[in-house]
Design an enzyme around this catalytic site. Structure first.
Site, short mmCIF file in Angstrom:
data_model
loop_
_atom_site.label_atom_id
_atom_site.label_comp_id
_atom_site.label_asym_id
_atom_site.label_seq_id
_atom_site.Cartn_x
_atom_site.Cartn_y
_atom_site.Cartn_z
CD GLU A 84 -51.99 41.68 -18.23
OE1 GLU A 84 -52.18 40.51 -17.87
OE2 GLU A 84 -50.85 42.18 -18.37
CD GLU A 122 -49.96 44.90 -14.81
OE1 GLU A 122 -49.27 43.92 -15.16
OE2 GLU A 122 -51.15 44.83 -14.51
P1 P53 Z 1 -46.74 37.45 -13.19
C1 P53 Z 1 -49.48 36.98 -18.60
C2 P53 Z 1 -48.78 37.72 -19.53
C3 P53 Z 1 -48.48 39.04 -19.27
C4 P53 Z 1 -48.90 39.63 -18.09
O1 P53 Z 1 -47.24 38.57 -14.20
C5 P53 Z 1 -49.63 38.92 -17.19
C6 P53 Z 1 -49.90 37.59 -17.43
C7 P53 Z 1 -50.60 36.78 -16.43
O2 P53 Z 1 -49.63 36.17 -15.61
O3 P53 Z 1 -50.13 39.44 -16.06
C8 P53 Z 1 -49.95 40.78 -15.68
O4 P53 Z 1 -47.29 37.82 -11.85
C9 P53 Z 1 -51.03 41.05 -14.68
C10 P53 Z 1 -50.54 41.08 -13.26
C11 P53 Z 1 -49.35 40.17 -13.13
C12 P53 Z 1 -48.23 40.74 -13.98
O5 P53 Z 1 -48.63 40.88 -15.32
O6 P53 Z 1 -47.30 36.19 -13.71
O7 P53 Z 1 -51.81 42.20 -14.96
O8 P53 Z 1 -51.62 40.75 -12.43
O9 P53 Z 1 -48.93 39.99 -11.83
C13 P53 Z 1 -46.96 39.92 -13.94
O10 P53 Z 1 -45.25 37.52 -13.21
#
Ligand code: P53
Length: 476
Positions: free
Chosen positions: A176, A374
């Site tokens: 990201e 993801e």
């Molecule tokens: P969490 C921000 C916006 C979109 C995805 O996020 C993001 C973030 C950072 O928080 O992170 C990605 O755990 C990232 C993962 C993360 C996952 O999305 O905040 O690549 O490491 O865990 C979900 O709910």
């Protein structure tokens, strides 16, 4: 074809710092994730100056995958996973980032992990840098703003490529990388680039310099990886949240386009090896002075990516404020709620069709294979009387996204490598540090207050996803 190919890579995704724990095992050094505390919905987690005694750092133990990975991989195998996306913690390999020789205990851990996956016919998909910069590079170098960190990353990448060249085929460089486009967030610039701003500094200009240095580091790693093993597939990793115009007002349409440019130029550079004109002209208008050498330009051209890996959780919408010029729009001052969508408890707007839109947008713009690395639904799960977790809301979210993904492949002709839902086993949230923001098919008994046995158990979504994989996406 009428469906997904037989080779389609179903699996799940995690990141080293969010599940491994073992923060001091095997000679591991301190990473940026080790100095972050816990937040809550609407409040990002804190960052401390080093380790402060009495503070709780959820990533230190996480779910202790470091000691549980065999048992966890057995569960992934039971679900039928074809691949598993994780990252290599930079600080296990180079504890400060500066060592001239890698740490053998760290290298050995990933050898054992990848061997265990391969023995279970699960293909490792590996991110080199997933919010895991050595903390030493923050305090001594100022993070990626410093050009010297480019060489340190390339050294780390080369060590991994050489060591694991016969075990890993799919790689990604920076997770990201475009999160930092939202440079007002302390969390996002720290996790992407190890940046800590002082009051009065120009955060936006600092972010662009760090991002440039990372893009060069990525390109040099891609080039090196292809030299080491021409069969490697090396991708970038982009956080995709499409930005819609709030109305049909041309001002809003243009505002959405400008917001997309600022968020996704990172992909332009990864894919085309050059900066788009809209960005260099914007820098000139703003008076930003980004240090880009002739050698950097050559490096960017020679290390373009093989595929685009991306995360997809939600979409966004913007409305043009007549008081704010296009150049001065930020994610904070132009974002509005989309009244057509529901949101999670963390305010993430649920939009399955946005995934089809994103797949088509990437394809139209870049014509490269895509990999959804993801996607998922962070939620509070309740353990029922009988010990089960009835997470029908998670199944609903994933089902609708998989439906749209299939339409993009089957009807629109998008070239898609695979689909790895985020946090296939419960882990520490990146954004808030909570354990109770859960994504998994596998429940882990641990909560926000660091209580729990770490025992693993299957949620209802476990059997559902197992059937999705077994039917290659037919039985949803
Ligand atoms: P969490 C921000 C916006 C979109 C995805 O996020 C993001 C973030 C950072 O928080 O992170 C990605 O755990 C990232 C993962 C993360 C996952 O999305 O905040 O690549 O490491 O865990 C979900 O709910």
């Amino acid at each position: 074809s009428n469906g997904l190919s037989k080779e389609f890579l179903w699996g799940g995704a995690v990141a080293a710092h969010q599940l491994e724990g073992g923060w001091q095992e095997g000679g591991k050094g301190l990473s940026v994730a080790d100095v972050m505390t816990v937040g809550k919905p609407g409040q990002e987690r804190g960052i401390t100056d080093g380790i402060i005694s009495g503070e709780y750092y959820p990533n230190h133990e996480a779910i202790d995958f470091y000691h549980h990975y065999k048992e966890d991989i057995a569960l992934l195998k039971e679900m039928g996973f074809k691949c598993f996306r994780t990252s290599i913690a930079w600080t296990r390999i180079y504890p400060t980032g500066e060592e001239s020789e890698p740490n053998e205990a760290g290298l050995k851990f990933y050898d054992d992990l990848f061997d265990e996956l391969l023995a279970n016919d699960i293909e490792p998909v590996i991110t080199l840098s997933h919010f895991e910069l050595p903390y030493h590079l923050v305090t001594e170098y100022g993070g990626f703003r410093n050009r010297q960190v480019i060489d340190l990353f390339v050294k780390f990448a080369e060590t991994c490529f050489k060591r694991y060249q016969d075990k890993v085929k799919y790689w990604m460089t920076f997770n990201e990388i475009n999160n930092q486009a939202n440079y007002d967030s302390d969390f996002l610039v720290f996790t992407n680039s190890g940046l800590r701003f002082k009051p009065g500094e120009n955060r936006e200009e600092g972010m662009y310099q760090a991002a440039h240095n990372e893009l060069v580091a990525s390109a040099r790693a891609v080039k090196l990886g292809h030299d080491i093993n021409p069969d490697f597939q090396i991708g970038c990793m982009i956080a995709m949240g499409p930005v819609y115009p709030a109305t049909m007002n041309p001002d809003d349409v243009l505002a959405a386009q400008k917001a997309m440019e600022k968020n996704y130029f990172f992909a332009d550079v990864h894919v085309n090896g050059v900066y788009p004109d809209f960005l260099t002209k914007y820098w000139a208008r703003k008076g930003f002075n980004i240090n880009i050498t002739a050698e950097d330009e050559a490096d960017l051209k020679s290390g373009t990516v093989d595929y685009i890996g991306f995360s997809y959780y939600m979409s966004h919408a913007v409305k043009k404020d007549s008081e704010i010029a296009f150049d001065d729009m930020t994610p904070q001052n132009s974002q509005v709620r989309n009244t057509y969508l529901e949101a999670s408890d963390w305010g993430w707007q649920i939009d399955p069709k946005g995934l089809r839109y994103a797949l088509n947008w990437f394809t139209d713009k870049y014509h490269l294979p895509l990999f959804i690395v993801e996607n998922g639904f962070g939620a509070y799960d309740k353990v029922a009387e009988d010990g089960a977790v009835h997470d029908d809301y998670r199944i609903d979210y994933l089902r609708e996204h998989i439906r749209q993904m299939k339409l993009a492949v089957v009807e629109d002709g998008v070239d898609l490598i695979g689909y790895t839902p985020w946090g296939c086993i419960d882990l520490v949230s990146a954004g808030t540090g909570e354990m109770d923001k859960r994504y998994g098919f596998i429940y882990v008994d641990k909560n926000n207050k660091n209580e729990g046995t770490l025992k693993r158990s299957k949620k209802d979504s476990f059997d559902w996803f197992k059937e999705v994989i077994a039917s290659n996406g037919e039985n949803l």
